[in-house]
Design a protein around this motif. Structure first.
Motif, PDB file in Angstrom:
ATOM      1  N   VAL A 151       0.811  -1.223   0.000  1.00  0.00           N
ATOM      2  CA  VAL A 151       0.000   0.000   0.000  1.00  0.00           C
ATOM      3  C   VAL A 151       0.842   1.271   0.000  1.00  0.00           C
ATOM      4  O   VAL A 151       0.293   2.373   0.083  1.00  0.00           O
ATOM      5  N   GLU A 152       2.156   1.153  -0.109  1.00  0.00           N
ATOM      6  CA  GLU A 152       3.029   2.310   0.086  1.00  0.00           C
ATOM      7  C   GLU A 152       2.798   3.419  -0.939  1.00  0.00           C
ATOM      8  O   GLU A 152       3.110   4.589  -0.684  1.00  0.00           O
ATOM      9  N   LYS A 153       2.238   3.099  -2.102  1.00  0.00           N
ATOM     10  CA  LYS A 153       1.970   4.117  -3.118  1.00  0.00           C
ATOM     11  C   LYS A 153       0.929   5.115  -2.648  1.00  0.00           C
ATOM     12  O   LYS A 153       0.921   6.276  -3.085  1.00  0.00           O
ATOM     13  N   TYR A 154       0.045   4.703  -1.737  1.00  0.00           N
ATOM     14  CA  TYR A 154      -1.119   5.511  -1.403  1.00  0.00           C
ATOM     15  C   TYR A 154      -1.125   6.106   0.000  1.00  0.00           C
ATOM     16  O   TYR A 154      -1.929   6.994   0.283  1.00  0.00           O
ATOM     17  N   ILE A 155      -0.271   5.614   0.882  1.00  0.00           N
ATOM     18  CA  ILE A 155      -0.364   6.083   2.263  1.00  0.00           C
ATOM     19  C   ILE A 155       1.007   6.061   2.936  1.00  0.00           C
ATOM     20  O   ILE A 155       1.793   5.127   2.746  1.00  0.00           O
ATOM     21  N   GLY A 156       1.305   7.114   3.682  1.00  0.00           N
ATOM     22  CA  GLY A 156       2.587   7.214   4.369  1.00  0.00           C
ATOM     23  C   GLY A 156       2.595   6.428   5.669  1.00  0.00           C
ATOM     24  O   GLY A 156       1.536   6.068   6.209  1.00  0.00           O
ATOM     25  N   THR A 157       3.765   6.193   6.175  1.00  0.00           N
ATOM     26  CA  THR A 157       3.912   5.391   7.397  1.00  0.00           C
ATOM     27  C   THR A 157       3.294   6.061   8.622  1.00  0.00           C
ATOM     28  O   THR A 157       3.012   5.380   9.615  1.00  0.00           O
ATOM     29  N   ASP A 158       3.059   7.385   8.560  1.00  0.00           N
ATOM     30  CA  ASP A 158       2.478   8.084   9.702  1.00  0.00           C
ATOM     31  C   ASP A 158       1.012   7.718   9.918  1.00  0.00           C
ATOM     32  O   ASP A 158       0.454   7.971  10.994  1.00  0.00           O
ATOM     33  N   ARG A 159       0.382   7.098   8.912  1.00  0.00           N
ATOM     34  CA  ARG A 159      -1.015   6.696   9.057  1.00  0.00           C
ATOM     35  C   ARG A 159      -1.195   5.178   8.959  1.00  0.00           C
ATOM     36  O   ARG A 159      -2.296   4.689   8.732  1.00  0.00           O
ATOM     37  N   VAL A 160      -0.101   4.470   9.151  1.00  0.00           N
ATOM     38  CA  VAL A 160      -0.135   3.010   9.089  1.00  0.00           C
ATOM     39  C   VAL A 160       0.259   2.429  10.442  1.00  0.00           C
ATOM     40  O   VAL A 160       1.225   2.878  11.068  1.00  0.00           O
ATOM     41  N   PHE A 161      -0.475   1.421  10.884  1.00  0.00           N
ATOM     42  CA  PHE A 161      -0.192   0.727  12.132  1.00  0.00           C
ATOM     43  C   PHE A 161      -0.070  -0.771  11.843  1.00  0.00           C
ATOM     44  O   PHE A 161      -0.677  -1.283  10.906  1.00  0.00           O
ATOM     45  N   PHE A 162       0.718  -1.442  12.668  1.00  0.00           N
ATOM     46  CA  PHE A 162       0.951  -2.874  12.461  1.00  0.00           C
ATOM     47  C   PHE A 162       0.432  -3.654  13.671  1.00  0.00           C
ATOM     48  O   PHE A 162       0.766  -3.340  14.817  1.00  0.00           O
ATOM     49  N   CYS A 163      -0.373  -4.654  13.376  1.00  0.00           N
ATOM     50  CA  CYS A 163      -0.968  -5.454  14.448  1.00  0.00           C
ATOM     51  C   CYS A 163      -1.073  -6.905  13.974  1.00  0.00           C
ATOM     52  O   CYS A 163      -1.933  -7.240  13.152  1.00  0.00           O
ATOM     53  N   SER A 164      -0.197  -7.755  14.486  1.00  0.00           N
ATOM     54  CA  SER A 164      -0.260  -9.177  14.152  1.00  0.00           C
ATOM     55  C   SER A 164      -1.544  -9.784  14.696  1.00  0.00           C
ATOM     56  O   SER A 164      -2.016  -9.411  15.771  1.00  0.00           O
ATOM     57  N   ASN A 165      -2.104 -10.712  13.963  1.00  0.00           N
ATOM     58  CA  ASN A 165      -3.287 -11.411  14.446  1.00  0.00           C
ATOM     59  C   ASN A 165      -2.954 -12.253  15.668  1.00  0.00           C
ATOM     60  O   ASN A 165      -1.816 -12.668  15.865  1.00  0.00           O
ATOM     61  N   GLY A 166      -3.976 -12.521  16.462  1.00  0.00           N
ATOM     62  CA  GLY A 166      -3.841 -13.429  17.588  1.00  0.00           C
ATOM     63  C   GLY A 166      -4.982 -14.427  17.564  1.00  0.00           C
ATOM     64  O   GLY A 166      -6.023 -14.165  16.960  1.00  0.00           O
ATOM     65  N   ILE A 167      -4.796 -15.559  18.208  1.00  0.00           N
ATOM     66  CA  ILE A 167      -5.840 -16.587  18.250  1.00  0.00           C
ATOM     67  C   ILE A 167      -5.966 -17.128  19.662  1.00  0.00           C
ATOM     68  O   ILE A 167      -5.046 -17.044  20.473  1.00  0.00           O
ATOM     69  N   GLU A 168      -7.131 -17.704  19.939  1.00  0.00           N
ATOM     70  CA  GLU A 168      -7.372 -18.312  21.241  1.00  0.00           C
ATOM     71  C   GLU A 168      -6.472 -19.520  21.437  1.00  0.00           C
ATOM     72  O   GLU A 168      -6.126 -20.224  20.483  1.00  0.00           O
ATOM     73  N   ASP A 169      -6.122 -19.777  22.677  1.00  0.00           N
ATOM     74  CA  ASP A 169      -5.223 -20.891  22.991  1.00  0.00           C
ATOM     75  C   ASP A 169      -6.029 -22.177  23.160  1.00  0.00           C
ATOM     76  O   ASP A 169      -6.658 -22.393  24.179  1.00  0.00           O
ATOM     77  N   ILE A 170      -6.015 -22.998  22.134  1.00  0.00           N
ATOM     78  CA  ILE A 170      -6.709 -24.281  22.208  1.00  0.00           C
ATOM     79  C   ILE A 170      -5.752 -25.424  22.511  1.00  0.00           C
ATOM     80  O   ILE A 170      -6.150 -26.579  22.607  1.00  0.00           O
ATOM     81  N   ALA A 171      -4.465 -25.100  22.660  1.00  0.00           N
ATOM     82  CA  ALA A 171      -3.445 -26.148  22.762  1.00  0.00           C
ATOM     83  C   ALA A 171      -2.987 -26.440  24.177  1.00  0.00           C
ATOM     84  O   ALA A 171      -2.271 -27.403  24.405  1.00  0.00           O
ATOM     85  N   ALA A 172      -3.379 -25.623  25.145  1.00  0.00           N
ATOM     86  CA  ALA A 172      -2.778 -25.699  26.477  1.00  0.00           C
ATOM     87  C   ALA A 172      -2.859 -27.091  27.100  1.00  0.00           C
ATOM     88  O   ALA A 172      -1.924 -27.540  27.762  1.00  0.00           O
ATOM     89  N   ASP A 173      -3.952 -27.787  26.858  1.00  0.00           N
ATOM     90  CA  ASP A 173      -4.115 -29.110  27.466  1.00  0.00           C
ATOM     91  C   ASP A 173      -3.574 -30.240  26.598  1.00  0.00           C
ATOM     92  O   ASP A 173      -3.678 -31.411  26.969  1.00  0.00           O
ATOM     93  N   SER A 174      -2.996 -29.889  25.451  1.00  0.00           N
ATOM     94  CA  SER A 174      -2.575 -30.928  24.509  1.00  0.00           C
ATOM     95  C   SER A 174      -1.081 -30.928  24.227  1.00  0.00           C
ATOM     96  O   SER A 174      -0.607 -31.675  23.382  1.00  0.00           O
TER      97      SER A 174
END
Length: 369
Positions: A151-174
């Motif tokens: 997306v760098e052609k259209y928007i500068g880094t000052d209006r971009v944020f980074f957020c990795s996805n997260g998921i529920e922990d279904i593995a704790a007991d396994s």
């Protein structure tokens, strides 16, 4: 008084990354505690069978969605409009109507991209005009800095944020190898979990497994997932052609506890994708402390650091993929290190509480601008 945010989400069906994360946001008590939320489901499909089809009923639902959205703009008066915007194609054109309406009403708008493809269409006249209009006053959330070039052609880094996805922990007991007894050193169970789609590297993986067989390396690779552009019969024919019938098994779709069991029994997870953004299935592999072999594609290097918690092969390169898998099969001590690293990485970076905290902080920052 709580901040008002109007969330326009893609919710299941179908089950994919954007829909799963959308459901997590909608169900999050942490977000609802701090924010006065309203939710609109952007999907006009009411069943899996309707996905990808058109019809009067779907068109009618789409226009009702627009009317409901305008009503919420007037009466709910949101401080921010959040949209999980598709990056290209029909999905983009459908979603862009909502974005344009919000911008016309001078609302702060943030797009949360769960796919990529802007760069692929930016040289098309109509798409270029539309992107310029959509990005001009908006903010953007991306899943990783690796995706900014899209997306760098259209928007500068000052209006971009980074957020990795997260998921529920279904593995704790396994879990089998964290703070306890490691998995059997000589075990060689490989797992591929995704639909049978060419772009996921299904045939590339079969070619790599054929190379391993020719090198007299022992393994069993289980393929879990539904049929896609590769049918079960085409998969079986390819397996037989490569002489892999004793080394490969396809079990179809699995859900709940059955799906969990395949993760629990695996020693190495493999996803040789050739076109991906941020595969949530890799986060599941980290949850279950599995060393991963994947590819240098999209934001996958954000999840898998080559040589640290897995290996990244070149996309569509069966030889390179085979070498990465062979190394892990022959080096169980390295697998154990990666196994421990991956559970820690999941907890510190990709767990649901970490995602919720980062996501709320981003929304708060945008509102303060």
């Amino acid at each position: 008084m709580k901040t008002k945010i109007l969330f326009l989400l893609h919710l299941p069906p179908p089950v994919h990354g954007a829909a799963l994360v959308g459901k997590l946001i909608k169900d999050s008590e942490s977000i609802k505690r701090l924010i006065n939320c309203r939710f609109v489901n952007l999907s006009s499909s009411r069943s899996i069978q309707e996905i990808g089809t058109s019809g009067i009923s779907k068109i009618g639902r789409y226009f009702l969605l627009i009317l409901n959205f305008v009503k919420l703009i007037f009466f709910f008066k949101p401080d921010l409009v959040y949209i999980t915007l598709n990056s290209k194609g029909i999905g983009l054109f459908k979603d862009s109507i909502f974005a344009i309406v919000a911008l016309l009403f001078q609302k702060k708008v943030v797009y949360h991209f769960h796919n990529k493809g802007v760069r692929d269409r930016q040289d098309k006249l109509f798409d270029n005009i539309l992107y310029r209009l959509l990005f001009r006053e908006a903010y953007v959330i991306l899943l990783s800095p690796f995706l900014y070039k899209d997306v760098e052609k259209y928007i500068g880094t000052d209006r971009v944020f980074f957020c990795s996805n997260g998921i529920e922990d279904i593995a704790a007991d396994s879990l089998a190898g964290i703070n306890g007894t490691p998995k059997e050193k000589n075990s060689s169970n490989l797992l591929f979990l995704s639909n049978l789609i060419r772009s996921k590297g299904v045939f590339v993986l079969l070619e790599a497994l054929s190379i391993l067989k020719q090198r007299n390396i022992d393994f069993l690779c289980v393929f879990v997932g539904g049929e896609g552009d590769i049918s079960a019969s085409a998969f079986e024919n390819k397996t037989k052609e490569l002489g892999l019938s004793k080394f490969v098994t396809y079990v179809g779709k699995k859900y709940g506890g059955e799906r969990t069991e395949y993760f629990r029994l695996a020693d190495i997870f493999i996803l040789p994708s050739m076109n991906d953004c941020f595969p949530l299935v890799l986060l599941e592999a980290l949850q279950f402390s599995l060393p991963v072999v994947s590819t240098v594609e999209g934001a996958i290097p954000e999840i898998i650091e080559n040589g640290l918690n897995g290996f990244l092969a070149l996309p569509n390169n069966a030889t390179d993929l085979a070498e990465k898998i062979e190394f892990l099969l022959k080096n169980p001590e390295k697998r154990l290190i990666m196994q421990q690293e991956n559970r820690i990485k999941y907890e510190n970076k990709f767990s649901l509480p970490v995602f919720e905290k980062k996501f709320i902080n981003i929304l708060t920052t945008i509102l303060d601008k």
